[in-house]
Design an enzyme around this catalytic site. Structure first.
Site, mmCIF file in Angstrom:
data_model
loop_
_atom_site.group_PDB
_atom_site.id
_atom_site.type_symbol
_atom_site.label_atom_id
_atom_site.label_comp_id
_atom_site.label_asym_id
_atom_site.label_seq_id
_atom_site.Cartn_x
_atom_site.Cartn_y
_atom_site.Cartn_z
ATOM 1 N N SER A 1 -3.905 7.914 69.860
ATOM 2 C CA SER A 1 -4.023 8.201 70.751
ATOM 3 C C SER A 1 -2.871 9.245 72.168
ATOM 4 C CB SER A 1 -4.541 7.554 72.273
ATOM 5 O OG SER A 1 -6.123 7.458 72.100
ATOM 6 N N ASP B 1 -12.940 4.430 74.277
ATOM 7 C CA ASP B 1 -11.873 4.258 73.382
ATOM 8 C C ASP B 1 -12.299 3.065 73.257
ATOM 9 O OD1 ASP B 1 -9.941 4.604 70.805
ATOM 10 O OD2 ASP B 1 -9.236 3.651 73.544
ATOM 11 N N ASP C 1 -12.009 10.362 74.909
ATOM 12 C CA ASP C 1 -10.940 9.422 74.323
ATOM 13 C C ASP C 1 -12.301 8.491 73.180
ATOM 14 O OD1 ASP C 1 -8.949 7.802 73.287
ATOM 15 O OD2 ASP C 1 -7.544 8.046 74.838
ATOM 16 N N THR D 1 -3.416 9.529 77.127
ATOM 17 C CA THR D 1 -3.910 10.356 76.943
ATOM 18 C C THR D 1 -2.991 11.033 78.491
ATOM 19 O OG1 THR D 1 -5.463 9.642 75.935
ATOM 20 C CG2 THR D 1 -5.685 12.409 76.874
ATOM 21 N N ASP E 1 -9.815 12.649 70.505
ATOM 22 C CA ASP E 1 -8.443 12.860 70.058
ATOM 23 C C ASP E 1 -8.732 12.119 68.386
ATOM 24 O OD1 ASP E 1 -8.885 9.561 71.495
ATOM 25 O OD2 ASP E 1 -7.745 10.006 72.336
ATOM 26 N N HIS E 2 -9.687 11.498 68.548
ATOM 27 C CA HIS E 2 -9.616 11.140 67.352
ATOM 28 C C HIS E 2 -11.229 10.049 67.813
ATOM 29 C CE1 HIS E 2 -8.868 6.631 69.580
ATOM 30 N NE2 HIS E 2 -7.351 7.100 69.741
ATOM 31 N N GLU F 1 -10.247 13.253 81.232
ATOM 32 C CA GLU F 1 -10.573 12.599 80.189
ATOM 33 C C GLU F 1 -12.030 11.032 80.314
ATOM 34 O OE1 GLU F 1 -7.954 9.792 77.642
ATOM 35 O OE2 GLU F 1 -7.676 9.108 79.122
HETATM 36 ZN ZN LIG Z 1 -8.009 3.473 71.237
#
Ligand SMILES: [Zn+2]
Ligand SMILES: *[C@@H]1O[C@H](CO)[C@@H](O)[C@H](O)[C@H]1NC(C)=O
Ligand SMILES: *[C@@H]1O[C@H](CO)[C@@H](O)[C@H](O)[C@H]1NC(C)=O
Ligand SMILES: *[C@@H]1O[C@H](CO)[C@@H](O)[C@H](O)[C@H]1NC(C)=O
Length: 592
Positions: free
Chosen positions: A140, A339, A92, A193, A382-383, A334
């Site tokens: 997310s 993140d 993440d 997630t 995811d990003h 995950e």
């Molecule tokens: Zn985030």
């Protein structure tokens, strides 16, 4: 075919040209004694025997090769055996620069040459484009919905479509098809997630509702066989001290009603004996909220299991439980808090999160290498988070081309941990002098920074509410690490796999929904049927929202405006540059 060359090469070439061998071969075939030393037979006789034996051996050899070939085909080719395992890993918020950052940190720390890489570096196969239906920058929730449902939705959507219909997930479809299923995370198990694989809500903030759904209180009943992570507070009734629920529902009790074994600490985790002692279904919640950052957790190993330990136990248990099944398992793992380190702009916390992910990645690779069932791992993000740059211009003069991993290696604590300890300390209302000593101590011991300025200390004393960002910034500046936001960015992220041949559909640059397509296609499961079932069974279902108002089973719908319309958003710049700080001031209205 990998087997044939070594087999031929290792065969001694003199084998058939040796008369004595031929004679003994002959004796074995005919049952007659050998005639060594008699010399009575003619050359022609021996030549015919020789040819006969040669023919027999060549045939045997050809059959042996054919058998080996067929076996290796069975092992390599997904089409010949239906049983499959799929491990989907999500890093993440990890963009490509997180890898540069961590790789250089690792080389610095190990005194290793520039050629040293992370394990994950050696398995990159492609890139994913990450936008959601509502914004060029995803959150997310929309990111994971692209993986679970293989469709774009709005930021905040937990496996629901932009028109607030549920979309079936790959995990739900896998369960229906007879696979076993698992979720392993370091954040709250109710966070976006993991939630997207086994829950459906219109707003990601509805974590109380997500907790209920994930244990089986929703139209499909229980679909997850194993959950490891944090987020215990959403499972405990509000009468409990460590609860963060708005109501007095006992979701651990509900989980047990659905058959779950529940564990909540390290001791119970160790009692799972590496997975061989695990009873399904299993709910393991090891922290009230998130499991601490790895940089802090590694000193608290007796309290919290690591990501790779949880992954190992899950793989072992799922593999044993499906040993006699003709279906394998689907496991989502995950590295959730890469993140968070990005949101906090804390590079020291981030490199340890990425290294922990790399270790879990290695655990999965090792498992797949040894396991007899055919399986594949796909890993992506995811990003990107933070707009991270391994560069930072600190002055108006043109910068030197430098980035220093050293200050990251000096830090022994995350900025988050230091700020929490600072807040706890302030709650005791210490004297100004004591506060100063505490702050200086946290900088020198917690961050390993020896050249702090008076301003840095003063600002921490004056503005303790932003201590987290201040601590993180002290490391970022010294290492010359750049961040462009405390939120997410629109950068493309990397895709990795244990096997680029099996995951060939993901080689190259892809939309994030194509990752979702791969997951369902690889398992060969019918996700559309799950969507139909969810819609049919959920139609008449009513639940209560936190205010006691009746709502659908997926909870309240976000207000218009809270949910950006994709095209309008793309087309219109509404003067945010001037407006936004007036509306929100400082602080976090965080949508991770
Ligand atoms: Zn985030
Ligand atoms: C706990 O939840 C119940 C509803 O389930 C509510 O009536 C009560 O006010 C809550 N208590 C607290 C302290 O939030
Ligand atoms: C990191 O620690 C080393 C050794 O204690 C010290 O020499 C160095 O100045 C520290 N780095 C920073 C940025 O303070
Ligand atoms: C519930 O009540 C709170 C406070 O009164 C309010 O802010 C919120 O919008 C309400 N939620 C819904 C879904 O109506």
């Amino acid at each position: 075919m990998p087997g044939d060359r070594p087999l031929l090469a290792s065969r001694p070439s003199s084998e058939l040209s040796n008369d004595r061998d031929i004679e003994e071969e002959d004796a074995l075939l005919t049952g007659k004694p050998t005639h060594r030393g008699h010399g009575a037979r003619s050359w022609k006789f021996w030549r015919e025997v020789g040819l006969f034996v040669w023919a027999v051996m060549a045939t045997t050899f050809a059959i042996a090769i054919a058998v080996v070939f067929q076996q290796s085909q069975t092992n390599d080719s997904p089409s010949m055996s239906g049983k499959k395992n799929l491990v989907f890993m999500v890093s993440d918020g990890m963009g490509p620069t997180s890898l540069s950052l961590t790789r250089s940190f690792l080389q610095f720390q190990n005194g290793a040459p520039w050629s040293e890489q992370l394990v994950i570096d050696q398995h990159m196969i492609g890139q994913s484009r990450t936008r959601s239906s509502s914004s060029l920058i995803t959150d997310s929730a929309a990111g994971a919905t692209a993986f679970s449902c293989a469709s774009k939705s709005y930021n905040g959507a937990i496996s629901v479509t932009p028109d607030h219909e549920p979309c079936g997930t790959v995990l739900e479809a896998a369960k229906k098809a007879g696979y076993m299923t698992g979720l392993v995370v370091t954040t709250r198990i109710t966070d976006a997630t993991p939630a997207c694989f086994a829950a459906h809500v219109n707003m990601r903030s509805e974590e109380d509702r997500i907790a209920e759904q994930m244990v089986g209180e929703y139209p499909l009943g229980r679909v997850v066989d194993l959950m490891f992570g944090g987020g215990r507070c959403h499972f405990l009734p509000n009468s409990t001290d460590s609860s963060c629920r708005a109501d007095n529902k006992d979701v651990v009790g509900l989980a047990k009603k659905h058959g779950f074994s529940y564990i909540s600490d390290r001791k119970a985790f160790d009692n799972l004996k590496g997975g061989s002692g695990l009873e399904f279904p299993m709910l393991g919640l090891f922290a009230d909220g998130d499991i601490p950052y790895e940089i802090d957790r590694r000193n608290e190993n007796d309290i919290y299991p690591s990501l790779h330990e949880m992954t190992q136990v899950a793989l072992t248990a799922l593999s044993e439980a499906t040993r006699d099944s003709d279906k394998g398992f689907f496991l989502m793992v995950e590295g959730s808090r890469i993140d968070h380190a990005g949101h906090h702009n804390d590079p020291a916390a981030q490199v340890h999160e990425v290294l922990a992910y790399d270790k879990a990645f290695t655990t999965v690779l090792d498992f797949l290498k040894k396991d007899k069932t055919q399986g594949v791992m796909v890993s992506t993000s995811d990003h990107e988070t933070g707009g991270l740059a391994t560069a930072r211009q600190l002055h108006t003069s043109y910068p030197q081309y430098l980035w220093y991993p050293g200050p990251l290696a000096n830090a022994s604590h995350s900025a988050e941990r230091l700020s929490v300890e600072y807040a706890k300390y302030l709650a005791n209302e210490p004297s100004d002098a004591a506060k100063t000593t505490f702050v200086v101590d946290s900088i020198t011991n917690g961050l390993g920074i020896e050249d702090h300025s008076d301003d840095e200390v003063t600002n921490l004393l004056k503005d303790p509410d932003t201590a987290l960002y201040q601590y993180a910034d002290m490391i970022s500046r010294r290492s010359q690490t750049g961040w462009s936001t405390h939120g997410h960015s629109a950068a493309d992220v990397n895709i990795y796999s244990s096997d680029p041949k099996i995951a060939s559909a993901l080689v190259g640059n892809h939309e994030n929904t194509e990752v979702g397509d791969f997951l369902r296609n690889y398992l060969g499961v019918d996700v559309e049927a799950v969507t139909e079932e969810l819609k049919a069974k959920g139609k008449e279902l009513k639940t209560l929202d936190v205010n006691g108002t009746e709502v659908g089973w997926m909870g309240p719908v976000p207000a218009e405006g809270q949910r950006l319309d994709g095209q309008t958003h793309l087309a219109t710049y509404g003067g945010d540059f001037k407006k936004r700080h007036l509306l929100h001031g400082r602080g976090c209205d965080c949508q991770h």
